[in-house]
Design a protein around this motif. Structure first.
Motif, short mmCIF file in Angstrom:
data_model
loop_
_atom_site.label_atom_id
_atom_site.label_comp_id
_atom_site.label_asym_id
_atom_site.label_seq_id
_atom_site.Cartn_x
_atom_site.Cartn_y
_atom_site.Cartn_z
N MET A 1 0.88 -1.35 0.01
CA MET A 1 0.19 0.02 -0.07
C MET A 1 0.79 1.24 0.13
SD MET A 1 -3.10 0.93 2.71
CE MET A 1 -4.01 2.26 2.35
N PRO A 2 0.63 2.03 -0.93
CA PRO A 2 1.48 3.27 -1.12
C PRO A 2 1.26 4.11 0.11
CG PRO A 2 -0.37 3.46 -2.49
CD PRO A 2 -0.38 2.08 -2.01
N THR A 3 2.66 4.98 0.44
CA THR A 3 2.45 5.88 1.66
C THR A 3 1.63 7.14 1.23
OG1 THR A 3 4.83 5.07 2.24
CG2 THR A 3 4.00 7.41 3.03
N PRO A 4 0.82 7.28 2.10
CA PRO A 4 -0.31 8.71 1.87
C PRO A 4 0.95 10.00 1.77
CG PRO A 4 -0.48 7.87 4.05
CD PRO A 4 0.39 6.85 3.15
N LYS A 5 0.43 10.88 1.04
CA LYS A 5 1.22 12.02 0.92
C LYS A 5 0.34 13.42 1.55
CE LYS A 5 4.10 10.93 -2.68
NZ LYS A 5 4.73 11.32 -4.20
N SER A 6 1.00 14.27 1.85
CA SER A 6 0.18 15.70 2.15
C SER A 6 -0.09 16.28 0.94
CB SER A 6 1.38 16.82 2.84
OG SER A 6 2.29 16.93 1.99
N LEU A 7 -1.03 17.24 1.04
CA LEU A 7 -1.52 17.96 -0.08
C LEU A 7 -0.23 18.89 -0.66
CD1 LEU A 7 -4.68 19.62 1.21
CD2 LEU A 7 -4.58 17.90 -0.38
N PRO A 8 -0.23 18.98 -2.02
CA PRO A 8 0.86 19.84 -2.57
C PRO A 8 0.98 21.13 -2.09
CG PRO A 8 -0.42 18.51 -4.16
CD PRO A 8 -0.99 18.78 -3.01
N ALA A 9 2.27 21.49 -1.94
CA ALA A 9 2.61 22.95 -1.33
C ALA A 9 1.91 24.07 -2.22
CB ALA A 9 4.11 23.09 -1.41
N TRP A 10 1.74 24.11 -3.42
CA TRP A 10 1.11 24.85 -4.25
C TRP A 10 -0.03 25.26 -3.91
CZ3 TRP A 10 -2.78 24.78 -7.90
CH2 TRP A 10 -3.38 23.52 -8.37
N GLN A 330 5.97 29.42 4.97
CA GLN A 330 7.15 30.07 4.27
C GLN A 330 7.67 28.77 3.56
OE1 GLN A 330 9.44 31.87 7.57
NE2 GLN A 330 7.77 33.39 7.72
N GLY A 331 7.76 27.61 4.35
CA GLY A 331 8.27 26.43 3.65
C GLY A 331 7.52 25.90 2.36
N MET A 332 6.17 26.02 2.41
CA MET A 332 5.45 25.95 1.21
C MET A 332 5.68 26.63 0.08
SD MET A 332 3.27 23.39 2.00
CE MET A 332 2.40 22.69 3.48
N GLU A 333 6.45 27.85 0.23
CA GLU A 333 6.76 28.66 -0.83
C GLU A 333 8.13 28.59 -1.15
OE1 GLU A 333 5.97 32.90 0.56
OE2 GLU A 333 3.99 32.33 0.88
N SER A 334 8.82 27.60 -0.58
CA SER A 334 10.07 27.23 -1.33
C SER A 334 10.14 26.26 -2.38
CB SER A 334 10.96 26.35 0.09
OG SER A 334 11.80 25.99 -0.47
N SER A 335 11.05 26.55 -3.16
CA SER A 335 11.39 25.83 -4.33
C SER A 335 11.57 24.39 -4.09
CB SER A 335 12.31 26.44 -5.30
OG SER A 335 13.72 26.50 -4.87
N SER A 336 11.91 24.17 -2.83
CA SER A 336 12.61 22.77 -2.49
C SER A 336 11.47 21.92 -2.03
CB SER A 336 13.49 22.82 -1.24
OG SER A 336 12.85 23.19 -0.05
N TYR A 337 10.22 22.23 -1.81
CA TYR A 337 9.11 21.59 -1.30
C TYR A 337 7.97 21.26 -2.12
CZ TYR A 337 5.94 19.27 2.02
OH TYR A 337 5.05 18.54 2.72
N ASP A 338 7.59 20.05 -2.35
CA ASP A 338 6.58 19.84 -3.35
C ASP A 338 5.18 19.13 -2.39
OD1 ASP A 338 7.46 20.74 -5.84
OD2 ASP A 338 8.45 18.93 -5.77
N THR A 339 5.58 18.00 -1.91
CA THR A 339 4.78 17.51 -1.07
C THR A 339 5.51 16.55 0.00
OG1 THR A 339 2.66 15.97 -0.81
CG2 THR A 339 4.34 15.29 -2.65
N GLY A 340 5.05 16.00 1.02
CA GLY A 340 5.69 15.09 1.89
C GLY A 340 4.83 13.99 2.36
N PRO A 341 5.44 12.93 2.92
CA PRO A 341 4.86 11.59 3.38
C PRO A 341 3.76 11.85 4.58
CG PRO A 341 7.09 11.42 3.81
CD PRO A 341 6.91 12.69 3.14
N LEU A 342 2.89 11.14 4.82
CA LEU A 342 2.22 11.25 6.01
C LEU A 342 2.16 9.83 6.67
CD1 LEU A 342 -1.03 13.10 4.90
CD2 LEU A 342 0.97 14.07 6.05
N SER A 343 2.23 9.77 7.91
CA SER A 343 2.29 8.61 8.93
C SER A 343 0.84 8.12 8.78
CB SER A 343 2.67 8.86 10.34
OG SER A 343 2.35 7.72 11.13
N PRO A 344 0.87 6.83 8.99
CA PRO A 344 -0.51 6.31 8.83
C PRO A 344 -1.56 6.66 10.11
CG PRO A 344 1.04 4.42 8.26
CD PRO A 344 1.68 5.80 8.60
#
Length: 371
Positions: A1-10, A330-344
């Motif tokens: 089962m794939p790891t769930p992800k957070s909503l995209p930063a954009w 501020q991190g959501m506006e960084s070019s380094s971040y798209d989305t991140g893994p969420l713990s179950p």
């Protein structure tokens, strides 16, 4: 089962996506204007301004509470201008003195203005869909969601035990602007993993009992205040006072329970008071937190002291959260971040993300569409 992800930063910065949220999330959302005991008498009213719409909720001559667009039918003047007030038996627009009955019917325009042939049947205030649940007055601008009662049904029995309909306001509405997207405020509210990391005072008081769970339309977070005395004076005194509240069932004397109703309404239910919060979106990167405390009519010295100490404790928690959510924005506006893994275990964030992706297809894109 794939790891769930957070909503995209954009999604937390993009003005075009914010406009989609206005249409697909907030037009159908239930918004709280206030509590029935904010307006106990004939002619008492409340107002709410949200995303370009204005609402006035008024208690009528028949004691019925009704909600209308707070827009005069003449020149779109704002009829009720205060957040809470009393208008007697007529709502009168301060621009040209057009007046309306408390049931929304058109009452008339001044004779000297020359409107001799107006049809009053066509000039009533436009009603707003309204529901009263657990003593709170909810409104919405378009159908689409289940009723408030259905959305809150998973916790109906335990909410009924708090007797929320008996609450009275403790102070006035406070508005706190924040330079963040509304979702960042809501994400933080339903996030349980940051409690032991970022809230030392809350961690001392709850002592590892904090839990979260997600139902389809409502999240619940809760913990029990430990009897082990804190080394912090405010926390220690608050703990002592909780033991004196014998009018509260034993299982609730140390319970702190939090409920978040989709998408942006929250209730903090304590043994001593209930705090209501609404995360009102202003723009893609601006949110207004609207809040007020409600209490049961208990004026004992011990209860008033507990409410003061509660305020001191949660003032610190709010200060800590403010730093956190502004840093995340501020991190959501960084070019380094798209989305991140969420713990179950991050069930509330997973549930929220799933609903956003279902409502707005663009929320499934990791990057903003080109046009």
């Amino acid at each position: 089962m794939p790891t769930p992800k957070s909503l995209p930063a954009w999604l937390y910065t993009d003005p075009r996506f914010f406009e989609q949220e206005r249409e697909h999330v907030f037009a159908q959302a239930w918004h709280i204007v206030g509590h029935i005991n904010d307006i106990p008498n004939t002619g008492d009213y409340l107002t709410l301004d949200i995303l370009g719409d204005r609402v006035v909720t008024v208690r009528g001559d028949d004691a019925t509470i009704r909600s209308f667009h707070n827009v005069c039918r003449h020149r779109a003047g704002k009829i009720a201008t205060e957040w809470r007030g009393s208008c007697g038996h007529r709502l009168v627009c301060p621009y040209h003195a057009w007046s309306y009955k408390l049931d929304g019917g058109f009452a008339g325009a001044p004779k000297w203005q020359g409107f001799d042939s107006l049809d009053p049947n066509t000039l009533a205030l436009k009603p707003v869909d309204q529901e009263i649940a657990f003593g709170f007055i909810f409104i919405r601008f378009a159908p689409g969601l289940p009723s408030v009662a259905d959305m809150m049904a998973p916790y109906a029995d335990e909410l009924a035990a708090f007797e929320l309909e008996k609450l009275i306001p403790n102070g006035r509405v406070t508005l706190r602007p924040r330079p963040v997207n509304w979702k960042n405020v809501g994400d933080n509210y339903s996030d349980g993993m940051h409690i032991p990391v970022a809230h030392p005072g809350l961690s001392r008081l709850l002592a590892g009992t904090y839990r979260i769970e997600a139902k389809p339309w409502i999240d619940k977070m809760w913990g029990t205040i430990t009897e082990t005395p804190s080394d912090n004076w405010s926390e220690r005194q608050y703990q002592k006072l909780l033991g004196t509240f014998d009018h509260i069932p034993a299982e609730r004397r140390r319970l702190w329970a939090y409920y978040k109703l989709w998408p942006n309404v929250a209730f903090d239910i304590y043994p001593d008071q209930v705090d209501f919060m609404q995360f009102i979106p202003v723009s893609a990167t601006q949110t207004m937190i609207r809040e007020i405390a409600y209490v049961h009519p208990n004026a004992s010295r011990e209860m008033n002291a507990a409410r003061y100490l509660n305020w001191r404790i949660n003032r610190q928690v709010n200060a800590e959260d403010t730093v956190l959510i502004e840093g995340v924005q501020q991190g959501m506006e960084s070019s380094s971040y798209d989305t991140g893994p969420l713990s179950p275990s991050e069930v509330c964030l997973i549930s929220f993300g799933d609903r956003m992706r279902a409502l707005i297809p663009d929320a499934n894109l990791e990057r903003a569409p080109a046009n």
